[in-house]
Write an enzyme that holds these catalytic residues in place. Structure first.
Site, PDB file in Angstrom:
ATOM      1  N   ASN A  86      47.822  43.393  29.187  1.00 19.56           N
ATOM      2  CA  ASN A  86      48.795  42.983  30.196  1.00 19.56           C
ATOM      3  C   ASN A  86      48.568  41.510  30.506  1.00 19.56           C
ATOM      4  O   ASN A  86      47.430  41.090  30.711  1.00 19.56           O
ATOM      5  CB  ASN A  86      48.622  43.823  31.468  1.00 19.56           C
ATOM      6  CG  ASN A  86      48.912  45.296  31.227  1.00 19.56           C
ATOM      7  OD1 ASN A  86      49.794  45.638  30.457  1.00 19.56           O
ATOM      8  ND2 ASN A  86      48.153  46.160  31.874  1.00 19.56           N
ATOM      9  N   HIS A  97      41.032  38.203  34.004  1.00 20.00           N
ATOM     10  CA  HIS A  97      40.017  37.943  32.966  1.00 20.00           C
ATOM     11  C   HIS A  97      40.503  38.714  31.757  1.00 20.00           C
ATOM     12  O   HIS A  97      40.666  39.948  31.837  1.00 20.00           O
ATOM     13  CB  HIS A  97      38.643  38.416  33.453  1.00 20.00           C
ATOM     14  CG  HIS A  97      37.505  38.231  32.479  1.00 20.00           C
ATOM     15  ND1 HIS A  97      36.326  37.570  32.815  1.00 20.00           N
ATOM     16  CD2 HIS A  97      37.348  38.641  31.198  1.00 20.00           C
ATOM     17  CE1 HIS A  97      35.496  37.576  31.784  1.00 20.00           C
ATOM     18  NE2 HIS A  97      36.089  38.225  30.784  1.00 20.00           N
ATOM     19  N   HIS A  99      41.430  41.005  28.957  1.00 20.91           N
ATOM     20  CA  HIS A  99      40.868  42.309  28.594  1.00 20.91           C
ATOM     21  C   HIS A  99      41.885  43.100  27.792  1.00 20.91           C
ATOM     22  O   HIS A  99      43.093  42.942  27.959  1.00 20.91           O
ATOM     23  CB  HIS A  99      40.421  43.104  29.833  1.00 20.91           C
ATOM     24  CG  HIS A  99      41.502  43.274  30.853  1.00 20.91           C
ATOM     25  ND1 HIS A  99      41.837  42.300  31.757  1.00 20.91           N
ATOM     26  CD2 HIS A  99      42.324  44.326  31.120  1.00 20.91           C
ATOM     27  CE1 HIS A  99      42.808  42.721  32.545  1.00 20.91           C
ATOM     28  NE2 HIS A  99      43.137  43.948  32.171  1.00 20.91           N
TER      29      HIS A  99
HETATM   30  P1  AMP Z   1      45.239  45.132  34.206  1.00 20.34           P
HETATM   31  O1  AMP Z   1      46.206  45.777  35.162  1.00 20.34           O
HETATM   32  O2  AMP Z   1      45.723  45.098  32.796  1.00 20.34           O
HETATM   33  O3  AMP Z   1      44.760  43.793  34.712  1.00 20.34           O
HETATM   34  O4  AMP Z   1      43.992  46.103  34.136  1.00 20.34           O
HETATM   35  C1  AMP Z   1      42.915  46.030  34.988  1.00 20.34           C
HETATM   36  C2  AMP Z   1      42.170  47.323  34.859  1.00 20.34           C
HETATM   37  O5  AMP Z   1      40.879  47.135  35.407  1.00 20.34           O
HETATM   38  C3  AMP Z   1      42.807  48.494  35.584  1.00 20.34           C
HETATM   39  O6  AMP Z   1      43.101  49.532  34.644  1.00 20.34           O
HETATM   40  C4  AMP Z   1      41.737  48.920  36.597  1.00 20.34           C
HETATM   41  O7  AMP Z   1      41.663  50.305  36.747  1.00 20.34           O
HETATM   42  C5  AMP Z   1      40.483  48.351  35.975  1.00 20.34           C
HETATM   43  N1  AMP Z   1      39.407  48.026  36.886  1.00 20.34           N
HETATM   44  C6  AMP Z   1      39.478  47.295  38.026  1.00 20.34           C
HETATM   45  N2  AMP Z   1      38.264  47.158  38.578  1.00 20.34           N
HETATM   46  C7  AMP Z   1      37.407  47.822  37.765  1.00 20.34           C
HETATM   47  C8  AMP Z   1      35.999  48.058  37.788  1.00 20.34           C
HETATM   48  N3  AMP Z   1      35.217  47.571  38.775  1.00 20.34           N
HETATM   49  N4  AMP Z   1      35.461  48.793  36.800  1.00 20.34           N
HETATM   50  C9  AMP Z   1      36.228  49.292  35.798  1.00 20.34           C
HETATM   51  N5  AMP Z   1      37.555  49.084  35.722  1.00 20.34           N
HETATM   52  C10 AMP Z   1      38.135  48.380  36.690  1.00 20.34           C
HETATM   53 ZN    ZN Z   2      36.024  36.348  34.473  1.00 20.48          ZN
END
Ligand code: AMP
Ligand code: ZN
Length: 113
Positions: A86, A97, A99
């Site tokens: 995303n 960040h 991912h």
């Molecule tokens: P996005 O919406 O693509 O930015 O995805 C961010 C993802 O990070 C989401 O699916 C969240 O559930 C996940 N997320 C946020 N904080 C954490 C965390 N501390 N540990 C693991 N996953 C997380």
């Molecule tokens: Zn970072």
């Protein structure tokens, strides 16, 4: 980046359930899984999003993809999986960040948007 939660996960100040780690990348379980297997793969270096990938920093993206088959196999995703990134506001990126979501463990929905 001191206020970035994924940088904090990388440096260990926020806990995570690690799936894979080496000197360049970390894979850990998503806190709010949207499939039976939902793992996030991040570069250890802070890059905010796909829109900030350049000729100078793109090597890490290839590196991540070179490790995905190994990570997927370790998670039992022999029947396939989906990789999602995303980016930005319209892409609903919530953590700034870079991912990649690795999703699987069931037949996923065909609808992507
Ligand atoms: P996005 O919406 O693509 O930015 O995805 C961010 C993802 O990070 C989401 O699916 C969240 O559930 C996940 N997320 C946020 N904080 C954490 C965390 N501390 N540990 C693991 N996953 C997380
Ligand atoms: Zn970072």
């Amino acid at each position: 980046m001191s206020d970035c939660i994924f940088c904090k996960i990388v440096d260990g100040s926020i806990p995570s359930t690690k799936v894979y780690e080496d000197d360049k990348i970390l894979a850990f379980k998503d806190l709010n899984p949207q499939a039976p297997v939902h793992t996030l793969i991040v570069p250890k270096q802070h890059i905010c999003c796909a829109d900030q990938i350049t000729a100078d920093n793109c090597e890490i993206v290839g590196y991540i993809f070179s490790k995905i088959p190994e990570i997927a196999k370790s998670l039992g995703l022999e029947n396939g999986y989906r990789i999602v990134n995303n980016c930005g506001e319209d892409g609903c990126q919530s953590v700034k960040h870079l991912h990649f979501h690795l999703l699987g463990g069931k037949k996923l929905a065909e609808n992507m948007a």
